[in-house]
Design an enzyme around this catalytic site. Structure first.
Site, PDB file in Angstrom:
ATOM      1  N   ASP A 417       0.868  -1.176   0.000  1.00 27.36           N
ATOM      2  CA  ASP A 417       0.000   0.000   0.000  1.00 27.36           C
ATOM      3  C   ASP A 417       0.905   1.227   0.000  1.00 27.36           C
ATOM      4  O   ASP A 417       1.582   1.512   0.994  1.00 27.36           O
ATOM      5  CB  ASP A 417      -0.876  -0.042   1.266  1.00 27.36           C
ATOM      6  N   HIS A 418       0.893   1.938  -1.120  1.00 24.87           N
ATOM      7  CA  HIS A 418       1.857   3.032  -1.273  1.00 24.87           C
ATOM      8  C   HIS A 418       1.543   4.224  -0.372  1.00 24.87           C
ATOM      9  O   HIS A 418       2.343   5.146  -0.242  1.00 24.87           O
ATOM     10  CB  HIS A 418       1.915   3.460  -2.745  1.00 24.87           C
ATOM     11  N   ARG A 419       0.361   4.208   0.267  1.00 26.33           N
ATOM     12  CA  ARG A 419       0.093   5.288   1.227  1.00 26.33           C
ATOM     13  C   ARG A 419       0.933   5.105   2.478  1.00 26.33           C
ATOM     14  O   ARG A 419       1.159   6.044   3.233  1.00 26.33           O
ATOM     15  CB  ARG A 419      -1.400   5.280   1.622  1.00 26.33           C
TER      16      ARG A 419
END
Ligand code: CAO
Length: 445
Positions: A417-419
């Site tokens: 999850d790139h967040r």
């Protein structure tokens, strides 16, 4: 002949869980494991199965009733059921890869569905989300009925949330399993109303193409299975709401494979078969300890780092994909992990996973190595923040500084999850993991 009083089995900490479907009526004949009723908590949907074949004498529940562990469901006159008796129904509880922990309300975080009878995909949890604490449970308010008369499907906490915001659930399109309305759906409706219905560039989608396939050739129409129906919306939510990136890497498992084979020879008589997956689990725990941000969940503005290591693994079953969870992988040796993997995989195949078998995962692994392939993009099992894909190992020529040497190489694909996880961290994680698989002694460090 004996009369059995069927009661709701252990369902974890859930209480006052609404009945959403009743599958039988007095006089029906059932086989053992046929579902009698389906109940749905905030985090899961699962069936209460018939403990034995027989004839239903009395059904003690109706849709909307609330049950807890020990509530009477039905009485069955035990005896041989005809072969036709509901034999095609799925066994219970049959968790689908639904979400166990729901995403928290105000954020757009994905909730996972079905995997737990929480499984893979529940909606957002949140304060007072427990069915017991929420008022207005299964009975929807009359104004919340849809044009067709069907009540919208939403958990008590989501109903409460909608009431607080003055949202008529009949106007909300549900994105959860079976069209269930999630907290995010209510928020989206409010947001659209506040912005005059303006849509961003993201999800202003064209309608799904309608095609008369038979115009082009013969077709067969095959209904989706129960688990597919549960997991599909969860996978879709996770895919569209989590910014996925997949980092690919490889591990040299030549020495590990020699060790694995020696181990299997040693334990041939114990009935334990160690596959590389057991080592990958052990190595993941060690790598997650080094990079705890991947053993975590996003909760609003905070990252919740878990100090326990419960690893989910995707299991391919005749009924579809499920994600059993192997608990406390950090406290188990490779042989114990291998044993437990075998037990959980068998339960998954037989549709016998219970709620506890699919809850609480902190990180998942999807291994397609027994089948083939060189790389793939696994979908993150929300609310986890990463999942490791494992493909089939192959012998390749690897340059050792002086010559090419044949080495067994295991492909790894980490979706994150790139967040929460940036590319550098993901690359560090796979580098750590690859190093550990290359020399399992590093798992002890
Ligand atoms: N490379 C090479 N061989 C591998 C391998 C790999 N990465 N992983 C497994 N194998 C071999 C095993 O050693 C075994 O070989 P033998 O039969 O010669 O002993 C064979 O492949 C079959 O392994 P397995 O699949 O039975 O066992 P596992 O521990 O690797 O996996 C389980 C267990 C339950 C994860 C697996 O059976 C399964 O269901 N995999 C599919 C998961 C899936 O569908 N993922 C996609 C999810 S998204 O749709």
């Amino acid at each position: 002949m004996s009369t059995l009083d069927v009661k709701v089995p252990g369902i974890g900490d859930f209480k006052d869980v609404p009945v959403i479907e009743v599958h039988v009526k007095p006089g029906d004949t059932v086989n053992a494991e046929d579902p009698l009723v389906t109940i749905e908590s905030e985090k899961a949907t699962f069936d209460v199965p018939a403990p034995a074949a027989g004839t239903i004498r009395e059904v003690k529940l109706k849709v909307g009733d609330k049950v807890s562990e020990g509530t009477s469901v039905a009485t069955i006159e035990a005896g041989e059921a005809p072969a036709s008796a509901k034999a095609a129904k799925p066994a219970a509880p049959s968790p689908a890869p639904a979400a166990e922990e729901e995403p928290s309300p105000p954020r757009a975080a994905p909730a996972r569905a079905a995997a737990e009878p929480e499984a893979p995909a529940p909606p957002a949890s949140g304060e007072g989300a427990s069915p017991a604490s929420a008022p207005a449970a299964a009975e929807p308010a009359p104004e919340a009925r849809r044009a067709g008369g069907a009540p919208p499907h939403a958990s008590p906490s989501v109903r409460k949330f909608a009431r607080e915001l003055g949202v008529d659930l009949g106007t909300v399109t549900g994105s959860g399993p079976k069209g269930r309305i999630l907290q995010d759906d209510v928020q989206r409706t409010v947001k659209e109303a506040m912005t005059g219905g303006a849509r961003g560039p993201g999800l202003s989608l064209l309608p799904w193409p309608k095609v008369d396939f038979e115009k082009f050739g013969p077709v067969e129409r095959r209904p989706l299975g129960r688990i597919q129906k549960l997991s599909g919306p969860n996978l879709q939510r996770n895919w569209v709401t989590i910014p996925h990136v997949t980092q690919h890497d490889e591990a040299d498992v030549t020495d590990l494979e020699d060790f694995r084979q020696a181990l299997n020879r040693e334990h041939a008589k114990d009935g334990v078969k160690v596959t590389i997956l057991a080592f990958v689990m052990k190595a993941c725990v060690a790598a997650l300890k080094v990079h705890p941000e991947l053993n975590a969940s996003l909760d609003g503005d905070a990252l919740v780092l878990k100090r326990y290591f419960h690893l989910g693994f995707a299991a391919d079953t005749p009924n579809g994909l499920v994600v059993p969870v192997l608990r406390d992988a950090d406290r188990k040796g490779v042989l114990d992990i291998a044993r437990e993997l075998g037990v959980l995989a068998a339960k998954a195949r037989d549709g016998k996973l219970g709620p506890a078998d699919v809850q609480g995962g902190t990180f998942s692994i999807s291994s397609l190595g027994g089948i083939g392939g060189t790389a793939f993009t696994p979908i993150i099992n929300a609310p986890e923040v990463a999942i490791l894909g494992v493909s089939r190992s192959a012998t390749r020529p690897v340059w050792n500084g002086e010559a090419f040497a044949p080495r067994l190489v295991l492909p790894l694909s980490l979706s994150y999850d790139h967040r929460v996880v940036d590319g550098a961290l993901a690359a560090r994680f796979t580098t750590t993991l690859s190093g550990i698989l290359g020399d399992m002694r590093r798992a002890m460090l």
